[in-house]
Design a protein around this motif. Structure first.
Motif, PDB file in Angstrom:
ATOM      1  N   TRP A  34      17.197 -71.019  -9.796  1.00 11.46           N
ATOM      2  CA  TRP A  34      18.394 -69.644  -9.751  1.00 11.46           C
ATOM      3  C   TRP A  34      18.392 -68.770 -10.830  1.00 11.46           C
ATOM      4  N   PHE A  35      17.651 -69.800 -11.955  1.00  6.51           N
ATOM      5  CA  PHE A  35      17.082 -68.901 -13.167  1.00  6.51           C
ATOM      6  C   PHE A  35      16.008 -68.013 -13.134  1.00  6.51           C
TER       7      PHE A  35
ATOM      8  N   ARG B 114      16.461 -64.666 -11.893  1.00 10.03           N
ATOM      9  CA  ARG B 114      17.420 -63.578 -12.254  1.00 10.03           C
ATOM     10  C   ARG B 114      15.883 -63.017 -13.995  1.00 10.03           C
ATOM     11  N   HIS B 115      15.076 -63.380 -13.066  1.00  8.84           N
ATOM     12  CA  HIS B 115      14.203 -63.782 -14.503  1.00  8.84           C
ATOM     13  C   HIS B 115      14.853 -63.747 -15.992  1.00  8.84           C
ATOM     14  N   ASP B 116      14.864 -65.413 -15.761  1.00 14.88           N
ATOM     15  CA  ASP B 116      15.679 -65.339 -17.181  1.00 14.88           C
ATOM     16  C   ASP B 116      14.460 -66.234 -17.946  1.00 14.88           C
ATOM     17  N   GLU B 117      13.569 -66.046 -19.182  1.00 17.15           N
ATOM     18  CA  GLU B 117      12.525 -66.942 -19.317  1.00 17.15           C
ATOM     19  C   GLU B 117      13.410 -67.975 -19.980  1.00 17.15           C
ATOM     20  N   VAL B 118      14.299 -68.488 -20.727  1.00 13.97           N
ATOM     21  CA  VAL B 118      14.330 -69.049 -22.195  1.00 13.97           C
ATOM     22  C   VAL B 118      15.352 -69.930 -20.580  1.00 13.97           C
TER      23      VAL B 118
ATOM     24  N   ASP C  16       9.023 -61.848  -5.445  1.00 13.88           N
ATOM     25  CA  ASP C  16      10.411 -62.527  -4.547  1.00 13.88           C
ATOM     26  C   ASP C  16      10.106 -63.428  -3.304  1.00 13.88           C
ATOM     27  N   GLY C  17       8.270 -63.223  -2.365  1.00 11.03           N
ATOM     28  CA  GLY C  17       7.862 -63.974  -1.456  1.00 11.03           C
ATOM     29  C   GLY C  17       7.749 -65.337  -2.444  1.00 11.03           C
ATOM     30  N   GLU C  18       7.333 -66.027  -3.504  1.00 10.17           N
ATOM     31  CA  GLU C  18       6.981 -66.925  -3.908  1.00 10.17           C
ATOM     32  C   GLU C  18       8.365 -67.486  -4.614  1.00 10.17           C
ATOM     33  N   LEU C  19       9.103 -66.981  -4.671  1.00 10.88           N
ATOM     34  CA  LEU C  19      10.599 -67.804  -4.964  1.00 10.88           C
ATOM     35  C   LEU C  19      11.477 -67.922  -3.616  1.00 10.88           C
ATOM     36  N   ASP C  20      11.028 -67.342  -2.863  1.00 12.49           N
ATOM     37  CA  ASP C  20      11.554 -67.712  -1.725  1.00 12.49           C
ATOM     38  C   ASP C  20      10.471 -69.083  -0.952  1.00 12.49           C
ATOM     39  N   GLU C  21       9.481 -69.029  -1.485  1.00  9.74           N
ATOM     40  CA  GLU C  21       9.005 -70.398  -0.838  1.00  9.74           C
ATOM     41  C   GLU C  21       9.452 -71.406  -1.511  1.00  9.74           C
TER      42      GLU C  21
END
Length: 265
Positions: free
Chosen positions: A213-214, A217-221, A132-137
């Motif tokens: 956004w993807f 949601r842990h959406d690889e594709v 989550d911290g990496e995504l916030d960054e």
């Protein structure tokens, strides 16, 4: 021995040249220090904050210059210790792949196609590995990019590269990150020739947001598809090789691949 201890009186002033990007001027100065014997193989460079102060430059520009030299095998970073001079035989540098990349000896088309392959794979891995911290960054870095004035090309390029480098780091694949970093200097040259409008800049920032956004949601594709669409924008703007078919979305994303939100429940 640290360079600043060995040569305390050495001048680190950059040669003024408004026509060349700042990282190139920094790279030139560091090369001069090596050629002139101020920096020798095995010497530790001053810390990044100290070196940025000596050169009177931003650390982001300094880091880009150091990465250029690292790709050429001239300097290396040792974890927890800093930057060191690795070699001083600069004439032999271009014999290596890293030197060829740094010397821009590949076409922009080749460079961007490899970039898309690497970074879309990184996006897929980040979808299942990033915290989550990496995504916030990533979101924070995109806000910086979005605020960058389009007339300030250096800020546009640096803020964009900060975003993309952070995404590749979020893949937690060290080899992939090293391969990507080898492309960065050439990618920056491509971006300098793109001259995006405010509309294109805003669209790029929105595409960054879609990738995030993807990822959340842990959406690889979905992450891979969104990143491919985003990177194809620059590719289509600057790739000039018309002797062979252009890469498209289906080059990198399988026609049967569907994001999570597109799958039937």
């Amino acid at each position: 021995m640290p360079a600043d201890d060995a040569h305390p009186g050495e001048s680190w002033s950059l040669s003024p040249d408004s026509r060349r990007p700042l990282p190139e001027l920094i790279e030139q100065k560091l090369r001069e220090q090596i050629i002139g014997g101020t920096l020798k193989a095995g010497d530790r460079l001053p810390t990044e904050p100290e070196l940025a102060r000596k050169l009177d430059v931003a650390r982001s520009s300094l880091r880009t210059a150091l990465q250029r030299l690292q790709l050429q095998g001239i300097v290396e970073v040792r974890r927890g210790l800093g930057w060191y001079v690795r070699r001083t035989d600069l004439a032999a540098v271009e014999e290596h792949l890293e030197g060829r990349l740094a010397a821009r000896q590949f076409s922009q088309t080749d460079l961007l196609e490899v970039r898309i392959a690497l970074e879309t794979t990184a996006a897929s891995l980040a979808a299942v590995r990033a915290g989550d911290g990496e995504l916030d960054e990533l979101a924070k870095l995109n806000r910086r990019y979005q605020r960058a004035p389009v007339e300030d090309m250096q800020e546009v390029i640096e803020s964009d590269e900060e975003f993309h480098s952070a995404l590749v780091r979020a893949s937690h694949n060290e080899l992939l990150e090293q391969m990507y970093q080898a492309l960065v200097p050439g990618l920056q040259d491509c971006k300098r020739h793109a001259h995006p409008s405010r509309e294109v800049h805003n669209r790029s920032a929105n595409e960054h947001e879609q990738v995030i956004w993807f990822l959340r949601r842990h959406d690889e594709v979905g992450s891979k598809s969104a990143m491919t669409t985003h990177l194809l924008g620059l590719y289509n703007d600057v790739a000039t090789d018309d002797t062979q078919p252009r890469a498209t979305l289906s080059t990198y994303v399988g026609v049967s691949d569907n994001p999570i939100w597109g799958k039937s429940r």
